[in-house]
Each structure stands twice: as structure tokens, then as C-alpha cells.
Design an enzyme around this catalytic site. Structure first.
Site, PDB file in Angstrom:
ATOM      1  N   ARG A   1       1.663   1.146  -2.705  1.00 40.98           N
ATOM      2  CA  ARG A   1       2.180   2.299  -1.952  1.00 40.98           C
ATOM      3  C   ARG A   1       3.364   2.982  -2.615  1.00 40.98           C
ATOM      4  NH1 ARG A   1       2.253  -1.131   3.103  1.00 40.98           N
ATOM      5  NH2 ARG A   1       1.345  -2.659   1.697  1.00 40.98           N
TER       6      ARG A   1
ATOM      7  N   GLU B   1       6.340 -11.567   1.442  1.00 40.57           N
ATOM      8  CA  GLU B   1       6.324 -12.028   2.837  1.00 40.57           C
ATOM      9  C   GLU B   1       5.064 -12.825   3.155  1.00 40.57           C
ATOM     10  OE1 GLU B   1       6.466  -9.010   5.904  1.00 40.57           O
ATOM     11  OE2 GLU B   1       7.277 -10.417   7.368  1.00 40.57           O
TER      12      GLU B   1
END
Ligand SMILES: O=P(O)(O)OC[C@H]1O[C@H](OP(=O)(O)OP(=O)(O)O)[C@H](O)[C@@H]1O
Ligand SMILES: Nc1ncnc2[nH]cnc12
Length: 178
Positions: free
Chosen positions: A67, A104
Site C-alpha cells: 500500500r 503484527e
């Protein structure tokens, strides 16, 4: 960045529970790109921040797979800087520098073409979101391996509770705190 701009962008973000794994609250940047006025707000605020903070020219904007590729070229164009991608392992041809990192929701490897960032270049690293800081930290390592300097890390969103910015070796700027 003015508060009303932050709120408008925040309201456009998507939120998806348990994606891509159970327990993760996934914040989706893509809805902003359905609204060209919001994209203009986002990019012009980032560019204004950089131009008003750093006097010396930025040579390269490094965007992170995937992104960061939406943001990096738009920002680079307005700064008159080069755009260089950092990609997941095995996607870039030619000689690459690489770095392993934890994020994460798992481990990954980032690569960057060795000749794309010259020694002593002044670099901005940009991505949609910082969570643990693993991805951005690995990108910073790649910039260092090329002998260049990361001037700042720029994010649209910051998951502050994960303290990811503490892993980074340069100032950070996040438009939206979550
Ligand atoms: O701060 P961190 O814990 O490292 O997490 C942040 C990174 O995770 C997401 O990318 P992801 O690895 O999911 O890749 P994608 O953009 O290709 O989906 C996001 O776009 C950041 O690059
Ligand atoms: N919660 C999250 N939302 C979107 N992208 C992420 N990357 C790492 N954590 C994320």
C-alpha cells in the site's frame, strides 16, 4: 494537518475485525482512494508537512509493498524526487539488499534494488500504516545498507498502542492516530 481534514479521512477508513487473522482489527486505506478529493487532501498534507519541515532536498521516496505504492509515487512526483519500491522477497530483479522482519501478524523479508538508492541520498520512507514498526524498520535497514539516510518515516495511520515508532531510527510523522 487541520482537524477537519483528519476527521474526513478517518471517516473514510474501513475497519475489519479478525482480518487477516483472528484478533487483528484491520484498518483499510483503500476507501480513501474511491474519493479523489480525499486523495488530494491526503497527499497535499503529506507534501506540505515535508516541505515545511525539511529545507534540504529529498532525493528519494521509498514506498513499502503493497500500500506504500499508492502513496509513494504521488508524493515523490510533487517533491521532484525519485520513487523506489521496497518489495516482498523474490519480486525484484537484479542485485538487491534484503532484511528479515517481524510484523503484527507474522514474519517476512523485504528487498530493495541495490543501485536504486545512491550513497548519501536523503530518503523519506512512506507506508499506509505503522503497527509494530517491523516493516518500516526493515525498510530503514535497507536504506542504511545502501549508504543513504532516512530523513523521516511517514504514515497515514499509526496504531499507537503497539509503540512501533520506538523501533525506528529517524523522526516519524503519522496523519491519523488510532
Ligand atoms: O508495523 P508492522 O507491524 O510491520 O505492520 C505494518 C505493515 O503491515 C501492512 O502490510 P502487510 O505486511 O500486511 O502487506 P501488504 O500491504 O502487502 O498487505 C501495512 O501496510 C504495513 O506495511
Ligand atoms: N491492523 C492493521 N491494519 C492494517 N494493516 C496492518 N498491518 C499491520 N497491522 C495492520
Amino acid at each position: 494537518m487541520p482537524n477537519h481534514d483528519i476527521e474526513r479521512l478517518k471517516n473514510l477508513l474501513g475497519t475489519h475485525n479478525d482480518f487477516p487473522k483472528k484478533g487483528i482489527v484491520f484498518k483499510d486505506l483503500f476507501p480513501i482512494f474511491q474519493d479523489p478529493v480525499a486523495v488530494e487532501t491526503l497527499i497535499s498534507n503529506v507534501v506540505h508537512h515535508i516541505n515545511s519541515t525539511y529545507e534540504e532536498k529529498i532525493d528519494v521516496v521509498v514506498g513499502l509493498d503493497a500500500r506504500g505504492f499508492l502513496l509513494g509515487p504521488l508524493v515523490a512526483l510533487r517533491l521532484g524526487a525519485a520513487f523506489v519500491p521496497v518489495r516482498k522477497q523474490g519480486k525484484l530483479p537484479g542485485e538487491c539488499v534484503s532484511a528479515v522482519y517481524e510484523k503484527e501478524y507474522g514474519q517476512d523479508v523485504f528487498e530493495m534494488q541495490k543501485d536504486a538508492v545512491k550513497p548519501n541520498a536523503r530518503v523519506i520512507i512512506i507506508d499506509d500504516l505503522i503497527a509494530t514498526g517491523g516493516s518500516a524498520g526493515a525498510a530503514g535497514e535497507l536504506v542504511k545498507k545502501c549508504g543513504a539516510t532516512t530523513v523521516e518515516y511517514v504514515f497515514v495511520m499509526e496504531l499507537g498502542f503497539l509503540n512501533g515508532t520506538q523501533k525506528l531510527d529517524a523522526p516519524t510523522y503519522s496523519l491519523i492516530q488510532l
